[in-house]
Design a protein around this motif. Structure first.
Motif, PDB file in Angstrom:
ATOM      1  N   UNK A 177      67.758 109.569  16.573  1.00 35.89           N
ATOM      2  CA  UNK A 177      69.050 109.369  15.904  1.00 35.89           C
ATOM      3  C   UNK A 177      69.423 107.896  15.797  1.00 35.89           C
ATOM      4  N   UNK A 178      68.970 107.085  16.769  1.00 34.07           N
ATOM      5  CA  UNK A 178      69.300 105.651  16.804  1.00 34.07           C
ATOM      6  C   UNK A 178      68.008 104.843  16.888  1.00 34.07           C
ATOM      7  N   UNK A 179      67.228 104.815  15.786  1.00 35.79           N
ATOM      8  CA  UNK A 179      65.873 104.239  15.829  1.00 35.79           C
ATOM      9  C   UNK A 179      65.831 102.717  15.763  1.00 35.79           C
ATOM     10  N   UNK A 180      66.100 102.087  16.907  1.00 37.40           N
ATOM     11  CA  UNK A 180      65.975 100.639  17.014  1.00 37.40           C
ATOM     12  C   UNK A 180      65.332 100.305  18.356  1.00 37.40           C
ATOM     13  N   UNK A 181      64.535  99.250  18.412  1.00 42.56           N
ATOM     14  CA  UNK A 181      63.931  98.834  19.673  1.00 42.56           C
ATOM     15  C   UNK A 181      65.016  98.387  20.649  1.00 42.56           C
ATOM     16  N   UNK A 182      64.670  98.410  21.937  1.00 47.24           N
ATOM     17  CA  UNK A 182      65.606  97.916  22.940  1.00 47.24           C
ATOM     18  C   UNK A 182      65.966  98.907  24.014  1.00 47.24           C
ATOM     19  N   UNK A 183      65.562 100.196  23.869  1.00 44.41           N
ATOM     20  CA  UNK A 183      65.830 101.174  24.902  1.00 44.41           C
ATOM     21  C   UNK A 183      67.309 101.359  25.163  1.00 44.41           C
TER      22      UNK A 183
END
Length: 436
Positions: free
Chosen positions: A64-70
């Motif tokens: 749902x929140x596809x960005x790097x960074x965990x």
């Protein structure tokens, strides 16, 4: 042409992050107070159940929140930017740098055990530092070499562990009389404080199941691939952990392993003899290379995201010509080197495990917040067993964290200090980022 990490590299990243010093050291600490097989095996099964429940929850969040960074990405998006910043701060200073230091120290211990002669802490720390520097250089260059290095050493790790287990069953002439079914007194053990404390070490051993979420933005199709990457990696490691701990108990007497850090070496002595054990210790040291590698690959992505969002820390967000956050890789490695030179192994294990568990607890709790606040948000993957699965993870993690606070109050206070320092840095970064 943009380079992406392949799904197999992401699975290797999870396996390598998880299978490090924890599984090769925790049993000795557990056996100080627990002396039967069933509670030990149950500990590792419970740890696996919690990790799989966490992976299922993160699969929905990551898709749902596809960005790097965990957790930096998740907490900042769900709660408030300051929550994301503190999470990234914790990941950089403790969450990844501290486990890198612990695994590197383990590498130094196993490496010197494989060599003839006696070597003190200075030699072990020198080897640990050398490993961190080597891996830092490799992952600071490009994704192609980084991914290949990670995949090869993770494959080697799995092969060596399976070979070690097979040798135990083939070569041990008088296996230990252990049982993995309950015996008299086990219920008292499971409901006692020793079991809860032992679960802290197991929790540390399972950290890393969420590693692929740190490179979400560097996967070609994260919304499709991330859920299966998380579940395959975490499920496979759970099976491996249960098997490996059974093998340790099968091969060596409990009293020989109780209180020892180098469990793999002790078990190898009973499997191969003294000479063979030195060779086995050398092989076990190779296993730890992929763990240092995986955390050096994943952790800096949280720092990169912070650098992209906070102008005062923009040097952390810069990437080289290959798209690798070189500055973030070097920064995290510098913290790890400092910890190697200044901290003890046990202190790093307990403190890092608790801080990582707290980060993950807030992220999984955020799954409920996000569903309530943004019910129409596109969710390519939904957590199976919701709400039972994430609630089970939260319950097991909360249980562990409470006992850390009770049994290790000084480390809990230090963790609070790290969080407060993150708040100070957040405020300072926001002020420095504002135009004058």
């Amino acid at each position: 042409m943009t380079q992406f990490y392949k799904p197999r590299t992401a699975v290797a990243l999870i396996v390598a992050n998880m299978v490090g010093t924890g599984v090769f050291t925790s049993l000795g600490l557990q056996l100080v107070d627990i002396h039967t097989g069933f509670p030990i095996i149950l500990l590792w099964i419970l740890g696996g159940v919690a990790a799989i429940c966490g992976a299922a929850s993160y699969s929905e969040l990551g898709a749902a929140l596809p960005r790097s960074g965990g957790e930096y990405n998740f907490l900042g998006r769900i709660y408030h930017p300051i929550a994301g910043f503190i999470s990234g701060w914790v990941s950089a200073t403790i969450g990844f740098a501290a486990p890198i230091a612990a695994v590197a120290i383990g590498f130094g211990k196993y490496s010197t055990a494989a060599l003839p002669g006696d070597y003190g802490p200075a030699a072990q720390k020198a080897l640990a530092c050398a490993l961190v520097i080597l891996v830092m250089i490799i992952h600071g260059r490009n994704r192609s070499g980084s991914g290949t290095f990670q995949t090869l050493f993770t494959a080697l790790k799995i092969v060596l562990i399976l070979a070690f287990c097979a040798c135990a069953f083939l070569l041990v002439e008088t296996p230990q009389n252990i049982t993995i079914t309950p015996v008299a007194g086990d219920l008292d053990v499971i409901t006692g404080s020793a079991f809860a404390i032992a679960l802290i070490y197991v929790s540390y051993s399972y950290t890393g199941w969420n590693a692929a979420t740190y490179i979400t933005g560097e996967l070609e199709n994260p919304q499709r691939d991330l859920p299966r990457i998380l579940l395959i990696g975490t499920g496979g490691v759970t099976i491996l952990y249960v098997l490996l701990n059974y093998v340790f108990l099968y091969a060596a007497p409990m009293e020989a392993m109780a209180g020892k850090v180098e469990i793999g070496y002790v078990a190898a002595q009973y499997i191969f003899g003294e000479t063979g054990a030195r060779l086995a210790a050398g092989m076990l040291s190779l296993l730890l290379i992929s763990s240092v590698s995986a955390m050096t690959l994943a952790g800096p992505r949280a720092l990169q995201a912070i650098g992209e969002d906070f102008h005062a820390l923009r040097f952390l967000g810069r990437v080289n010509a290959a798209g690798v956050p070189k500055n973030a890789v070097y920064f995290q490695s510098a913290i790890a080197l400092t910890l190697i030179l200044t901290s003890s192994f046990k202190a790093i294990v307990i403190f890092a495990g608790a801080m990582l568990a707290f980060n993950s607890f807030l992220a999984v709790l955020g799954l409920f917040v996000l569903r309530w606040r943004e019910p129409d948000l596109p969710r390519p993957y939904r957590c199976w067993g919701y709400p039972v699965v994430p609630l089970l993870y939260l319950a097991l993690t909360a249980f562990t964290l409470v006992f850390v606070v009770i049994t290790e109050p000084q480390k809990a206070q230090f963790g609070l200090g790290v969080i407060l320092a993150g708040m100070v840095f957040y405020v300072a970064s926001k002020r420095l980022s504002q135009p004058t």
